[in-house]
Scaffold this motif. Structure first.
Motif, PDB file in Angstrom:
ATOM      1  N   ASP B 102       7.593 -17.737   1.740  1.00 39.41           N
ATOM      2  CA  ASP B 102       6.713 -18.385   2.717  1.00 39.41           C
ATOM      3  C   ASP B 102       6.609 -19.875   2.447  1.00 39.41           C
ATOM      4  N   ARG B 103       6.524 -20.164   1.136  1.00 36.29           N
ATOM      5  CA  ARG B 103       6.385 -21.573   0.772  1.00 36.29           C
ATOM      6  C   ARG B 103       7.589 -22.370   1.268  1.00 36.29           C
ATOM      7  N   LYS B 105       9.535 -21.615   3.701  1.00 34.31           N
ATOM      8  CA  LYS B 105       9.483 -21.716   5.158  1.00 34.31           C
ATOM      9  C   LYS B 105       8.531 -22.812   5.590  1.00 34.31           C
ATOM     10  N   ARG B 106       7.384 -22.847   4.916  1.00 33.31           N
ATOM     11  CA  ARG B 106       6.380 -23.862   5.276  1.00 33.31           C
ATOM     12  C   ARG B 106       6.918 -25.267   5.052  1.00 33.31           C
ATOM     13  N   LYS B 107       7.621 -25.405   3.929  1.00 34.80           N
ATOM     14  CA  LYS B 107       8.166 -26.724   3.612  1.00 34.80           C
ATOM     15  C   LYS B 107       9.141 -27.173   4.692  1.00 34.80           C
ATOM     16  N   GLY B 109       9.357 -26.111   7.714  1.00 36.11           N
ATOM     17  CA  GLY B 109       8.641 -26.363   8.976  1.00 36.11           C
ATOM     18  C   GLY B 109       7.976 -27.721   8.975  1.00 36.11           C
ATOM     19  N   TYR B 110       7.365 -28.066   7.856  1.00 35.90           N
ATOM     20  CA  TYR B 110       6.637 -29.345   7.767  1.00 35.90           C
ATOM     21  C   TYR B 110       7.605 -30.512   7.869  1.00 35.90           C
ATOM     22  N   VAL B 113       8.476 -31.024  11.420  1.00 31.58           N
ATOM     23  CA  VAL B 113       7.396 -31.654  12.182  1.00 31.58           C
ATOM     24  C   VAL B 113       7.320 -33.143  11.873  1.00 31.58           C
ATOM     25  N   LYS B 114       7.519 -33.459  10.593  1.00 35.89           N
ATOM     26  CA  LYS B 114       7.461 -34.870  10.207  1.00 35.89           C
ATOM     27  C   LYS B 114       8.519 -35.664  10.956  1.00 35.89           C
ATOM     28  N   LYS B 116       9.896 -34.891  13.702  1.00 34.11           N
ATOM     29  CA  LYS B 116       9.562 -34.932  15.129  1.00 34.11           C
ATOM     30  C   LYS B 116       8.523 -36.023  15.390  1.00 34.11           C
ATOM     31  N   LEU B 117       7.571 -36.099  14.526  1.00 31.98           N
ATOM     32  CA  LEU B 117       6.507 -37.089  14.732  1.00 31.98           C
ATOM     33  C   LEU B 117       7.020 -38.507  14.507  1.00 31.98           C
ATOM     34  N   GLU B 486       6.037 -42.117   3.426  1.00 34.27           N
ATOM     35  CA  GLU B 486       6.317 -41.464   4.714  1.00 34.27           C
ATOM     36  C   GLU B 486       6.131 -42.419   5.884  1.00 34.27           C
TER      37      GLU B 486
END
Lengths: 445, 756
Positions: B102-103, B105-107, B109-110, B113-114, B116-117, B486
């Motif tokens: 899960d970790r 996957k979360r990484k 995903g984040y 998103v970064k 994308k933003l 970032e």
């Protein structure tokens, strides 16, 4: 016989019209205007004083709820429509132009926790303490017909908040879990969990519409992506965050209203330190909402005041309060950037001007030019001490002052203690921690 | 009816019996059929497996079963192959534990998103830098030229004239087609036509053009030849004149600039200053060249030669003369001077004191004190230069020696206590050794030698250390992961704001009574005072003052010594004389600045009132009767009309030499003054520039007024402001709707900067 006649020079009372305006030949040679600086300064001073004279932000009070107001729902298309929910489960729709309630009905047993309009504004969703999501028509029913929801969805979990996606037909609820729903289905498309018992706020990003964020009761803020199977990231602050609002013009920034009297603006990409800590409230901040321009936001607090902040400044630019306004629970900024709504414990909804001294009603071009000039002057001389003093002077209720004093003394004490500890310990063992870094405990991956 | 009831249907009966017998075994909750898409199965919807039917339930088909079947059939080979595969296949690794997976996957995903933003960085920074923002953001409209697709109405009635016109038009078109070629495209036709026209013209024009070109070329070559020749001219006078002309031109330009654009003028002035600095640093016009040396041989006997040399020096002085004295420049220069190593620079006027002292005795008086000074300077310079060269030579030799006998024990340099050097107000004040310890030239040589030696040894040590460090195997570089910023992209993209607006980020004044200044205000006041005081302390450097003070001390010391010794000694007397002379040289060095005089002038200027008596009589007044009035009467009248002003008030700093109290400051005005530079501004000049320019209608033209008073955010009443939409990412620059905006856009860049 003596005839008395009143004679007046028409120049004194006939207003210059557009046609009568003559071009005034002017000589702009600076040598002929030796006092231009002084004159402008005086004008700026006068403008500032007038600004404070005309600063009467309160527009009206919308009364009708029979219990404290719990939440707002802004209509995405109509500026004059506002939906509000109360502690007793009642939902009211207001016609702001006429300052009247056009519809009211009891939607839930217990609190109404959240209201969200659909994308086109034809329906709205309410969630309540009775674990149901109800869908209502934005149109009032015909005369004689009963108010009935278009659809009622029974949820398996308790619900605390709702937010609608701005671009597609999905919405999200929070409670025990974060659930993504489709308008057409009665089961959630997706539920996202991350070992938290209660999520009490949810908010979709209005720009990057797949991203959403929740505030959880374990003092954390959790980021989600609608398309991912897992949450994205979690930040834990020192105290609980009450509400979260995304900046509508800067896709990556959001602000949270925190229980520790501060607001924090974060960049989604750099969560370890907030971009800005917004001070000034003296009690828990209950709600926050961005202006549609993304330049400012408004916050409401348990200290019975509403404050307005620039998004990138740490101190408020204005404070609104009235004698009868109690703990402010929810706040909203109208979509035309002119008004602010605040709902409070004592059942009233108040409407304020976003700019305290702005003139309501028609503004003619010449007037507009003059206002612009005054505004520019105020800005130009903003740093001059007298102007600054007048522009930033506010009368605040005594309890706020007292609380402020108290907070300051507490802070001073803490600082002193820290300094003493530093003084009497080995060099480097007591590091200086910036105010920004103090409030973020950790970031979970 | 009863018959029907009694009818016996064996099939249904059997079914019924079976159902009854199954009653106890079967679970009644049916396995649910899904009608909604859902990810999670409800626990209530899961059906328990019927235990009784366990043996009837179909078993999952395994590879072995397949192999069995295949073996029995004719595909034995395939069966074997399948078995082989089955046996040789590796077992997959155990999947990651759920939290770890899960970790990850979360990484991922984040990160997504970064990214994308990050797309919004450019737009956000643009919006932040924008002078005015208009909301709602004007949406991109697509313009379709509907006129292009309009079809003529067929059933239109045409007049005779229209028909005629059409016919002629057609004819014309045909003609053109015949002339140019067969194309239907109107544009191409036009283009071709144009070309044709040009072709026709070229024959006539070609000659003219060629002529013109030839003329231009000739001019160019002429000019270059002229330049070359001019460069070749050896006449110094000519070049001198040329240079002077250039300088005059520059001065004129500068004067014009001073009036029109003071900032540019300042820049120019700085450039001039720089040239002065360069001149000071260089050896030009210092009479050190071969020409000067040759002349110096003859200088003793030839007056003209002396004059020439003096002229040269005068040139240098003129070039190094200060144009405008400003405190900051003074400071800088002083710093430069203090930084310069004292004993090694033979041309520093501040170190000349020693040399002057040494050579004072040897130098005989000559007719002109200035000349004497010049010669003392010259000789001193020469000597110092010689010393310097000798030092260098010595160093070289020493180096060689060291190379040869590196093992030999180094002779420890005898460390002599250096003259006490104190720094006062940024000035190095060196105490002069006591008169009894008269230094000889040899001593100075030695000391210098030692200094150089010490420096060398130090440098050597340093080099050795560095070499050692280099020799060492590279230490394991710590895995100091540099934290990636970032927001770097956003920061990099940030535009410089064209119009800076003051940002006041302070808590509101919430006290009811503003009379009591709050603590932070007091703090600020104190800090500002401090900051204000600091530069003043710096700027108050009064070199003459400093030198006089030290000199006074020295003189006093000398006096004391003299008193103690009871009688005067000739040498002592000479010493004090030399010191006085030194002071003279320093004051000569500051001849141009003349700070004391300026200071006193300022002081007197304030106090003096130009006309202590004002004559109120006007010519012609009182002489109505015409000419012939007696002078006495006139005088009396004039006396009567003479206004005598009261004596000027005593200045508060009247009897205080080094004090200047500004009595014209207004205490009331002080409350309105800004004490510190507000936030986004970085320099005082910037802030002053922003305040200086008026923006009102009375002082600037209407368009400028409108431009400068445009608000930062413009919103329209009754319009919903939508959040940023994705179309902003791909939108081209929109056409500006406001006239003022368009005008600004059309301005050239440098003018835009001016507006800002």
């Amino acid at each position: 016989m003596k005839v008395k006649m009143i004679s007046r020079n028409p120049d004194n009372y006939v207003r210059e019209t557009k046609l009568q305006q003559h071009k005034i030949p002017r000589n702009y040679d600076p040598a002929l205007h030796p006092l231009e600086g002084a004159r402008e300064y005086v004008r700026a001073l006068n403008a500032t004083k007038l600004d404070r004279v005309f600063a009467k932000p309160f527009v009206c009070n919308l009364s009708g709820h029979r219990d404290g107001v719990s939440c707002f729902g802004k209509h995405p298309k109509h500026l004059s429509t506002l939906a509000t929910g109360a502690y007793d489960g009642e939902v009211r729709i207001w016609d702001l132009a006429n300052r009247s309630s056009i519809r009211s009905f009891v939607a839930h047993d217990g609190f109404v926790r959240g209201i969200a309009y659909s994308r086109n504004g034809q329906r709205f969703f309410t969630v309540g303490d009775d674990k149901t999501i109800k869908v209502w028509n934005a149109q009032a029913p015909e005369l004689g017909e009963e108010e009935e929801p278009v659809n009622t969805i029974l949820s398996r979990h308790i619900l605390q908040g709702i937010s609608h996606n701005r671009k597609d037909n999905s919405f999200a609820t929070c409670g025990e879990v974060c659930a993504i729903w489709d308008e057409q289905h009665n089961d959630p498309i997706k539920t996202l969990k991350w070992g938290v018992d209660t999520l009490h706020t949810i908010s979709f990003n209005p720009v990057e519409t797949n991203i959403l964020a929740c505030c959880a009761s374990d003092r954390s803020i959790i980021l989600y992506d609608q398309r991912e199977a897992q949450p994205l990231r979690k930040v834990v602050l020192t105290m609980k965050s009450n509400k979260l609002a995304w900046n509508p013009m800067e896709a990556f920034n959001f602000t949270v209203a925190n229980e520790d009297c501060n607001l924090y603006t974060f960049d989604t990409r750099k969560l370890q330190t907030p971009l800005k800590v917004h001070f000034d409230h003296v009690s828990a901040v209950t709600d926050v909402d961005y202006a549609p321009t993304g330049k400012e936001f408004v916050s409401s607090s348990y200290d019975k005041t509403v404050r307005i902040y620039h998004a990138h400044q740490s101190h408020s630019r204005d404070i609104y309060h009235t004698k009868r306004m109690q703990h402010v629970v929810c706040v909203a900024w109208s979509l035309d950037n002119r008004y602010i709504f605040s709902g409070s414990d004592e059942m009233n909804i108040r409407m304020w001007k976003a700019n305290a001294s702005e003139k309501l009603g028609v503004v003619r071009p010449r007037e507009r030019a003059n206002f612009n000039y005054q505004e520019a002057l105020k800005e130009k001389y903003a740093a001059h001490p007298q102007i600054k003093r007048i522009a930033r002077h506010r009368q605040v209720p005594r309890h706020v002052l007292n609380a402020q004093r108290k907070m300051r003394s507490v802070k001073d004490k803490e600082l002193l203690k820290e300094a003493n500890v530093r003084k009497h310990s080995k060099k480097g063992t007591v590091p200086f921690v910036s105010e920004k870094k103090k409030h973020v405990i950790r970031q979970d991956v | 009816m009863s018959d029907d009831e009694e009818q016996y249907n064996p099939k249904s009966h059997k079914k019924l019996l079976q159902a009854i017998s199954n009653l106890g075994n079967v679970q009644h909750i049916r396995k649910s059929t899904r009608d909604e898409r859902q990810q999670q199965q409800d626990e209530f919807q899961l059906v328990k497996r019927n235990n009784n039917n366990a043996e009837h339930a179909p078993r999952a088909v395994g590879v072995n079963d397949l192999v069995q079947i295949l073996r029995s059939s004719k595909h034995i080979a395939t069966g074997k192959k399948l078995k082989n595969v089955h046996s040789s296949k590796k077992v997959l690794e155990k999947p990651l534990e759920k939290p770890a997976a899960d970790r990850i996957k979360r990484k991922i995903g984040y990160e997504g998103v970064k990214k994308k933003l990050g797309r919004w960085d450019a737009i956000v920074s643009k919006q932040r830098a924008a002078e005015t923002q208009i909301f709602p953001i004007p949406s991109d409209t697509i313009y379709i030229n509907t006129a292009a697709h309009v079809k003529n109405l067929k059933g239109r009635v045409k007049s005779d004239l229209a028909k005629e016109l059409e016919a002629s038009d057609q004819k014309l078109k045909e003609l053109r087609k015949a002339q140019i070629g067969d194309t239907t495209d109107e544009k191409e036709l036009a283009k071709k036509e144009r070309e044709l026209l040009e072709k026709k013209l070229t024959r006539d024009e070609l000659f003219a053009r060629r002529k013109e070109l030839a003329y231009l070329k000739m001019r160019e070559s002429q000019k270059s030849a002229k330049a070359r020749l001019q460069n070749k001219i050896k006449s110094k006078k000519y070049h001198k004149l040329q240079k002077r002309q250039k300088i005059l031109e520059q001065i004129k330009e500068f004067e014009v600039l001073q009036k029109t654009n003071p900032e540019a003028a300042l820049e120019k002035l700085n450039a001039l200053e720089k040239s002065r600095v360069i001149e000071r640093a260089s050896l030009r016009h210092k009479n050190t060249g071969t020409w000067a040396k040759n002349l110096q041989v003859r200088a003793k006997y030839d007056k003209d030669v002396r004059k020439d040399l003096a002229e040269q020096l005068a040139v240098s002085r003129q070039l190094t003369e200060k144009k405008i004295e400003s405190e900051s420049e003074d400071e800088q220069e002083m710093k430069v001077e203090t930084d310069a190593p004292v004993p090694t620079d033979p041309f520093n006027p501040w170190t000349k004191g020693k040399a002057a002292q040494k050579t004072a005795e040897s130098q005989a008086d000559e007719e002109d004190p200035n000349w004497r000074k010049y010669w003392t300077e010259r000789n001193a310079n020469e000597k110092l230069l010689a010393e310097h060269q000798a030092d260098l030579k010595a160093v070289k030799e020493e180096k060689e020696q060291e190379k040869k006998t590196s093992k030999a024990p180094k002779k420890k340099p005898i460390k002599k206590k250096k003259a006490n050097v104190t720094v006062e107000n940024g000035w190095v004040v060196e105490e002069v050794d006591s008169p009894a310890k008269a230094e000889t030239i040899d001593d100075i040589f030695e000391q210098h030698d030692e200094d150089v030696r010490q420096k060398l040894s130090k440098k050597l040590e340093k080099l050795k250390k560095q070499a050692e460090i280099l020799k060492q195997p590279k230490m394991k570089a710590k895995p100091t992961k540099k934290k990636r910023d970032e927001l770097k992209n956003l920061k990099d993209l940030a535009f410089k704001k064209t119009k800076q607006r003051i940002e006041i980020d302070e808590p509101l004044n919430q006290e009811e009574e503003p009379s009591q200044p709050s603590l932070d205000v007091v703090n600020k006041l104190t800090t500002t005072e401090e900051t204000a005081a600091e530069p003043s302390a710096d700027s108050a450097i009064d070199p003459n003052k400093v030198t006089t003070i030290t000199l006074k001390q020295r003189m006093r010391d000398l006096d004391a010594i003299n008193d103690a010794l009871a009688e005067d000694d000739e040498a002592d007397y000479d010493e004090s004389d030399a010191a006085a002379e030194r002071q003279l040289t320093i004051s000569q060095a500051f001849e141009d600045d003349d700070i004391i005089a300026d200071f006193n002038k300022d002081k007197t200027k304030d106090s003096e009132i130009k006309n202590a008596e004002i004559q109120l009589a006007m010519p012609g007044w009182g002489s109505w009767a015409g000419a012939g009035i007696s002078q006495e009467v006139l005088n009396r009248r004039n006396k009567r009309l003479l206004l005598k002003l009261a004596a000027p008030e005593k200045r508060r700093d009247e009897n205080k030499d080094n004090l200047y109290i500004n009595e014209t400051t207004n205490k009331q005005a002080r409350a309105h003054m800004v004490s510190s530079i507000p936030f986004p501004f970085k320099s005082l000049a910037d802030y002053e520039a922003s305040i200086r320019a008026p923006i009102g209608r009375n002082f600037v033209p209407e368009t400028a007024f409108r431009m400068m008073t445009r608000p930062a955010v413009i919103t329209r009443k009754g319009q919903v402001i939508e959040p940023m939409s994705e179309s902003e990412l791909v939108k081209p620059d929109r056409r500006l709707r406001h006239v003022v905006d368009r005008r600004i856009q059309r301005l050239p860049l440098h003018q835009k900067a001016k507006i800002a």
